[in-house]
Design a protein around this motif. Structure first.
Motif, PDB file in Angstrom:
ATOM      1  N   THR A 297     -28.255  49.237 -36.026  1.00  0.00           N
ATOM      2  CA  THR A 297     -26.811  49.798 -36.233  1.00  0.00           C
ATOM      3  C   THR A 297     -26.994  51.326 -36.203  1.00  0.00           C
ATOM      4  O   THR A 297     -27.821  51.805 -36.706  1.00  0.00           O
ATOM      5  CB  THR A 297     -26.264  49.216 -37.535  1.00  0.00           C
ATOM      6  N   SER A 298     -25.944  51.902 -35.235  1.00  0.00           N
ATOM      7  CA  SER A 298     -25.640  53.336 -35.210  1.00  0.00           C
ATOM      8  C   SER A 298     -24.521  53.727 -35.712  1.00  0.00           C
ATOM      9  O   SER A 298     -23.530  53.156 -35.278  1.00  0.00           O
ATOM     10  CB  SER A 298     -26.144  53.453 -33.748  1.00  0.00           C
ATOM     11  N   PHE A 299     -24.564  54.918 -36.413  1.00  0.00           N
ATOM     12  CA  PHE A 299     -23.229  55.526 -36.962  1.00  0.00           C
ATOM     13  C   PHE A 299     -23.435  56.961 -36.592  1.00  0.00           C
ATOM     14  O   PHE A 299     -24.081  57.572 -36.856  1.00  0.00           O
ATOM     15  CB  PHE A 299     -23.238  55.458 -38.381  1.00  0.00           C
ATOM     16  N   PRO A 300     -22.304  57.325 -35.862  1.00  0.00           N
ATOM     17  CA  PRO A 300     -21.739  58.755 -35.750  1.00  0.00           C
ATOM     18  C   PRO A 300     -21.558  59.354 -37.169  1.00  0.00           C
ATOM     19  O   PRO A 300     -21.198  58.816 -38.050  1.00  0.00           O
ATOM     20  CB  PRO A 300     -20.726  58.840 -35.102  1.00  0.00           C
ATOM     21  N   LEU A 301     -21.881  60.531 -37.067  1.00  0.00           N
ATOM     22  CA  LEU A 301     -21.851  61.394 -38.379  1.00  0.00           C
ATOM     23  C   LEU A 301     -20.762  62.444 -38.384  1.00  0.00           C
ATOM     24  O   LEU A 301     -20.662  63.128 -37.372  1.00  0.00           O
ATOM     25  CB  LEU A 301     -23.029  61.754 -39.071  1.00  0.00           C
ATOM     26  N   ASN A 302     -19.845  62.740 -39.213  1.00  0.00           N
ATOM     27  CA  ASN A 302     -18.788  63.850 -39.346  1.00  0.00           C
ATOM     28  C   ASN A 302     -19.356  64.740 -40.087  1.00  0.00           C
ATOM     29  O   ASN A 302     -19.559  64.528 -41.422  1.00  0.00           O
ATOM     30  CB  ASN A 302     -17.749  63.187 -39.849  1.00  0.00           C
ATOM     31  N   SER A 303     -19.581  66.030 -39.568  1.00  0.00           N
ATOM     32  CA  SER A 303     -20.144  67.221 -40.469  1.00  0.00           C
ATOM     33  C   SER A 303     -19.044  68.383 -40.658  1.00  0.00           C
ATOM     34  O   SER A 303     -19.320  69.303 -40.789  1.00  0.00           O
ATOM     35  CB  SER A 303     -21.510  67.629 -39.683  1.00  0.00           C
ATOM     36  N   GLU A 304     -17.678  67.945 -40.388  1.00  0.00           N
ATOM     37  CA  GLU A 304     -16.939  68.992 -40.459  1.00  0.00           C
ATOM     38  C   GLU A 304     -16.692  69.642 -41.835  1.00  0.00           C
ATOM     39  O   GLU A 304     -16.230  70.662 -41.938  1.00  0.00           O
ATOM     40  CB  GLU A 304     -15.471  68.341 -39.795  1.00  0.00           C
ATOM     41  N   LYS A 305     -16.986  69.202 -42.824  1.00  0.00           N
ATOM     42  CA  LYS A 305     -16.771  69.628 -44.047  1.00  0.00           C
ATOM     43  C   LYS A 305     -17.763  70.365 -44.750  1.00  0.00           C
ATOM     44  O   LYS A 305     -17.787  70.798 -45.795  1.00  0.00           O
ATOM     45  CB  LYS A 305     -16.390  68.466 -44.981  1.00  0.00           C
ATOM     46  N   VAL A 306     -18.884  70.181 -43.908  1.00  0.00           N
ATOM     47  CA  VAL A 306     -19.905  71.150 -44.320  1.00  0.00           C
ATOM     48  C   VAL A 306     -19.820  72.741 -44.560  1.00  0.00           C
ATOM     49  O   VAL A 306     -19.264  73.189 -43.418  1.00  0.00           O
ATOM     50  CB  VAL A 306     -21.192  71.042 -43.573  1.00  0.00           C
ATOM     51  N   LYS A 307     -20.132  73.493 -45.697  1.00  0.00           N
ATOM     52  CA  LYS A 307     -20.017  74.754 -45.595  1.00  0.00           C
ATOM     53  C   LYS A 307     -21.406  75.402 -45.614  1.00  0.00           C
ATOM     54  O   LYS A 307     -22.128  75.142 -46.511  1.00  0.00           O
ATOM     55  CB  LYS A 307     -19.436  75.070 -47.014  1.00  0.00           C
ATOM     56  N   LEU A 308     -21.466  76.043 -44.523  1.00  0.00           N
ATOM     57  CA  LEU A 308     -23.011  76.797 -44.136  1.00  0.00           C
ATOM     58  C   LEU A 308     -23.259  77.903 -45.174  1.00  0.00           C
ATOM     59  O   LEU A 308     -24.609  78.038 -45.318  1.00  0.00           O
ATOM     60  CB  LEU A 308     -22.881  77.223 -42.918  1.00  0.00           C
ATOM     61  N   GLY A 309     -22.462  78.618 -45.461  1.00  0.00           N
ATOM     62  CA  GLY A 309     -22.660  79.886 -46.587  1.00  0.00           C
ATOM     63  C   GLY A 309     -22.647  80.991 -45.405  1.00  0.00           C
ATOM     64  O   GLY A 309     -22.680  80.909 -44.437  1.00  0.00           O
ATOM     65  N   PRO A 310     -22.727  82.380 -46.051  1.00  0.00           N
ATOM     66  CA  PRO A 310     -22.665  83.379 -45.224  1.00  0.00           C
ATOM     67  C   PRO A 310     -23.531  83.827 -44.196  1.00  0.00           C
ATOM     68  O   PRO A 310     -23.245  84.200 -43.081  1.00  0.00           O
ATOM     69  CB  PRO A 310     -22.434  84.647 -46.348  1.00  0.00           C
ATOM     70  N   GLU A 311     -24.739  83.528 -44.693  1.00  0.00           N
ATOM     71  CA  GLU A 311     -25.868  83.753 -43.629  1.00  0.00           C
ATOM     72  C   GLU A 311     -25.803  82.923 -42.415  1.00  0.00           C
ATOM     73  O   GLU A 311     -26.028  83.490 -41.292  1.00  0.00           O
ATOM     74  CB  GLU A 311     -27.393  83.665 -44.430  1.00  0.00           C
ATOM     75  N   LEU A 312     -25.573  81.433 -42.589  1.00  0.00           N
ATOM     76  CA  LEU A 312     -25.476  80.745 -41.498  1.00  0.00           C
ATOM     77  C   LEU A 312     -24.231  80.954 -40.594  1.00  0.00           C
ATOM     78  O   LEU A 312     -24.269  80.691 -39.456  1.00  0.00           O
ATOM     79  CB  LEU A 312     -26.005  79.304 -41.869  1.00  0.00           C
ATOM     80  N   ASP A 313     -23.319  81.455 -41.476  1.00  0.00           N
ATOM     81  CA  ASP A 313     -21.925  81.428 -40.847  1.00  0.00           C
ATOM     82  C   ASP A 313     -21.946  82.804 -39.726  1.00  0.00           C
ATOM     83  O   ASP A 313     -21.366  82.944 -38.879  1.00  0.00           O
ATOM     84  CB  ASP A 313     -20.656  81.853 -41.805  1.00  0.00           C
ATOM     85  N   GLU A 314     -22.985  83.702 -40.178  1.00  0.00           N
ATOM     86  CA  GLU A 314     -22.940  84.594 -39.186  1.00  0.00           C
ATOM     87  C   GLU A 314     -23.633  84.442 -37.787  1.00  0.00           C
ATOM     88  O   GLU A 314     -23.245  85.002 -36.843  1.00  0.00           O
ATOM     89  CB  GLU A 314     -24.063  85.932 -40.220  1.00  0.00           C
ATOM     90  N   ILE A 315     -24.529  83.553 -37.878  1.00  0.00           N
ATOM     91  CA  ILE A 315     -25.332  83.105 -36.455  1.00  0.00           C
ATOM     92  C   ILE A 315     -24.688  82.201 -35.876  1.00  0.00           C
ATOM     93  O   ILE A 315     -24.920  81.744 -34.819  1.00  0.00           O
ATOM     94  CB  ILE A 315     -26.680  82.820 -36.623  1.00  0.00           C
ATOM     95  N   SER A 316     -23.903  80.986 -36.692  1.00  0.00           N
ATOM     96  CA  SER A 316     -23.425  79.885 -36.219  1.00  0.00           C
ATOM     97  C   SER A 316     -22.156  79.587 -36.138  1.00  0.00           C
ATOM     98  O   SER A 316     -21.240  80.008 -37.103  1.00  0.00           O
ATOM     99  CB  SER A 316     -24.154  78.763 -37.175  1.00  0.00           C
ATOM    100  N   ASN A 317     -21.722  78.560 -35.145  1.00  0.00           N
ATOM    101  CA  ASN A 317     -20.186  78.170 -34.952  1.00  0.00           C
ATOM    102  C   ASN A 317     -20.044  76.967 -35.843  1.00  0.00           C
ATOM    103  O   ASN A 317     -18.947  76.372 -35.758  1.00  0.00           O
ATOM    104  CB  ASN A 317     -19.938  78.207 -33.577  1.00  0.00           C
ATOM    105  N   GLY A 318     -21.009  76.511 -36.352  1.00  0.00           N
ATOM    106  CA  GLY A 318     -20.863  75.266 -37.228  1.00  0.00           C
ATOM    107  C   GLY A 318     -21.982  74.220 -36.655  1.00  0.00           C
ATOM    108  O   GLY A 318     -22.995  74.585 -36.297  1.00  0.00           O
ATOM    109  N   LEU A 319     -22.161  72.961 -37.111  1.00  0.00           N
ATOM    110  CA  LEU A 319     -23.098  72.396 -36.971  1.00  0.00           C
ATOM    111  C   LEU A 319     -22.902  70.776 -36.603  1.00  0.00           C
ATOM    112  O   LEU A 319     -21.502  70.395 -36.749  1.00  0.00           O
ATOM    113  CB  LEU A 319     -24.086  72.175 -38.380  1.00  0.00           C
ATOM    114  N   PHE A 320     -23.483  69.919 -36.038  1.00  0.00           N
ATOM    115  CA  PHE A 320     -23.512  68.598 -36.048  1.00  0.00           C
ATOM    116  C   PHE A 320     -24.949  67.956 -36.441  1.00  0.00           C
ATOM    117  O   PHE A 320     -25.726  68.225 -36.200  1.00  0.00           O
ATOM    118  CB  PHE A 320     -22.874  68.148 -34.463  1.00  0.00           C
ATOM    119  N   THR A 321     -24.564  66.908 -36.667  1.00  0.00           N
ATOM    120  CA  THR A 321     -25.730  65.814 -37.236  1.00  0.00           C
ATOM    121  C   THR A 321     -25.778  64.568 -36.226  1.00  0.00           C
ATOM    122  O   THR A 321     -25.001  63.976 -35.844  1.00  0.00           O
ATOM    123  CB  THR A 321     -25.294  65.240 -38.779  1.00  0.00           C
ATOM    124  N   GLN A 322     -27.061  64.501 -35.887  1.00  0.00           N
ATOM    125  CA  GLN A 322     -27.445  63.336 -34.931  1.00  0.00           C
ATOM    126  C   GLN A 322     -27.008  61.880 -35.640  1.00  0.00           C
ATOM    127  O   GLN A 322     -27.124  61.881 -37.120  1.00  0.00           O
ATOM    128  CB  GLN A 322     -28.888  63.151 -34.628  1.00  0.00           C
TER     129      GLN A 322
END
Length: 462
Positions: A297-322
């Motif tokens: 069984t395979s489930f896509p994951l929703n990562s939209e609610k993840v808060k990266l913090g100021p350091e990661l927000d500086e270099i990233s537009n967000g994330l996704f999870t396999q």
């Protein structure tokens, strides 16, 4: 490249029209020979068209999710490279030739069987090549744009249907079961070797089966009763027979535990996915058997609610999870309750082991930092579920549409809970290699519990 919208509906419409022609021709022939009109479920039209229709329907349903299917392959067995499918596609046809050379009679004489085969392969080749060169779907390995539908799979299922018609429906059903098992192995091989999407092999199977039905229909109109061997006397299947079986099923999976707490509590959630599996059971009597199921069984994951913090927000537009995946092998008792008109109620209660697929949580790096990090997607967290005990329980309603063939609608509940090994990205060395370190163990478990609703194609062994 996406399949051009007008070609795929055109293929389905054309095949449905062919099914109608078959149904009318067979119905007209039967009414001339006997005054009693068959019920819908007993009609030749249903027997010949149900499985191809299911294949084409599954093609349409899985088209939006075909990349998720390939991701399961890439994560579980990315290095699979075995070319058995190049040869196994011909194995059922080779079996027909070998049996004829050995003097084992089939349903038709070699001459009539050859004519049926010639019409079948001509129809199959015309459909496959016509759609391939108009749809221009790119292969998963990006080697060419002739992926849809799978020619290997169409050839394999065409050959399997020929073997079933000549020997499975005439001499012994195990001939047909063996033929379709080899065809299924060919189809799986095309996906595992990264040569085809799941939609390609589903459509290819449908094309192969319906091409053979049409080829035999044309030959029947030409030869009539000539070139047919004497029928083998065989009693109909009694209701007391043991319904031993092998089965392939595909279903829609919905999680009953949506919080993926092992990675980021309250932030990463599973979405609805899919389930695919093979199972079988050997029955000791008409009601009770022992069997097992291998599925994933395979489930896509929703990562939209993840808060990266100021350091990661500086270099990233967000994330996704396999996607989160789980595969399992469960065994246990199977149950069958025969009803009137070849209907069955089925049930199972299995237990065994399950293992989850490894995965990554990936940062989308902003364009101005991509040169510094050497990538646009940075896997900053790796996870690996540990093996765990699992159990499943299911029920289904089944209709036998042929001597050895049935269609089943089912629902299954699956339960397992897994601990995770987690590793976080700590550094990138001068050669661009990622350096990970284990994160402190988290003893909370992630539940892979889910419900599956789907359809299965069953081959009875009796």
């Amino acid at each position: 490249m996406q399949l051009r919208p007008r070609f795929y509906p055109l293929l389905l419409t054309g095949c449905l029209s062919l099914f109608t022609i078959i149904g009318k021709a067979q119905y007209a022939d039967s009414t001339l020979q006997q005054p009693v009109v068959n019920t819908f479920w007993k009609s030749t039209f249903v027997k010949q068209s149900t499985v191809p229709l299911l294949m084409f329907g599954a093609t349409a349903l899985t088209w939006p999710h075909r990349r998720q299917f390939r991701e399961v392959r890439n994560r579980f067995i990315p290095s699979f490279r075995y070319k058995f499918d190049d040869y196994m596609q011909y194995a059922p046809a080779a079996a027909v030739v070998a049996l004829n050379l050995a003097g084992v009679k089939g349903k038709h004489t070699p001459k009539r069987a050859f004519v049926s085969y010639a019409f079948s392969i001509g129809i199959m080749g015309a459909i496959v090549n016509g759609v391939k060169h108009t749809s221009r779907v790119e292969r998963p390995d990006a080697s060419s744009k002739n992926s849809f539908p799978s020619g290997h799979t169409a050839m394999a299922f065409m050959n399997a249907t020929v073997l079933d018609k000549e020997y499975g429906q005439y001499a012994h059903p195990l001939y047909g079961v063996a033929g379709y098992a080899m065809a299924t192995a060919t189809a799986l091989g095309r996906g595992l070797n990264n040569r085809h999407w799941v939609t390609d092999v589903l459509a290819g199977a449908g094309v192969g089966i319906i091409s053979t039905e049409l080829g035999y229909l044309i030959t029947d109109q030409i030869f009539k009763n000539r070139g047919m061997n004497e029928p083998v006397k065989r009693n109909p299947i009694p209701i007391q027979a043991r319904p031993s079986f092998i089965e392939m099923h595909l279903g829609y999976a919905t999680p009953t535990s949506s919080d993926m707490a092992a990675i980021d509590p309250g932030s990463i959630y599973t979405k609805d996915g899919f389930n695919y599996g093979l199972e079988g059971a050997w029955f000791l009597n008409k009601n009770f058997g022992i069997g097992g199921e291998f599925a994933f069984t395979s489930f896509p994951l929703n990562s939209e609610k993840v808060k990266l913090g100021p350091e990661l927000d500086e270099i990233s537009n967000g994330l996704f999870t396999q996607a989160l995946g789980v595969r399992y092998l469960n065994i246990g008792p199977y149950f069958s309750l025969p009803l009137a008109n070849n209907w069955f109620i089925t049930a199972k209660l299995n237990a065994g082991l399950s293992s989850g697929s490894n995965g990554n949580v990936i940062l989308n790096i902003k364009e101005q930092y991509q040169k510094e990090y050497g990538t646009a997607e940075l896997p900053y967290l790796k996870y690996k579920p540990k093996e765990a005990f699992s159990w499943s329980a299911g029920m289904g309603i089944q209709k036998r549409i042929g001597r050895n063939t049935a269609i089943k609608a089912y629902t299954t509940y699956f339960n397992s809970a897994h601990e995770f090994d987690m590793q976080g990205l700590m550094d990138i060395d001068s050669d661009g290699h990622y350096i990970y370190e284990p994160l402190p163990p988290d003893y909370s478990k992630t539940k892979f519990n889910h419900l599956t609703f789907g359809l299965g194609i069953t081959a009875f062994i009796w």
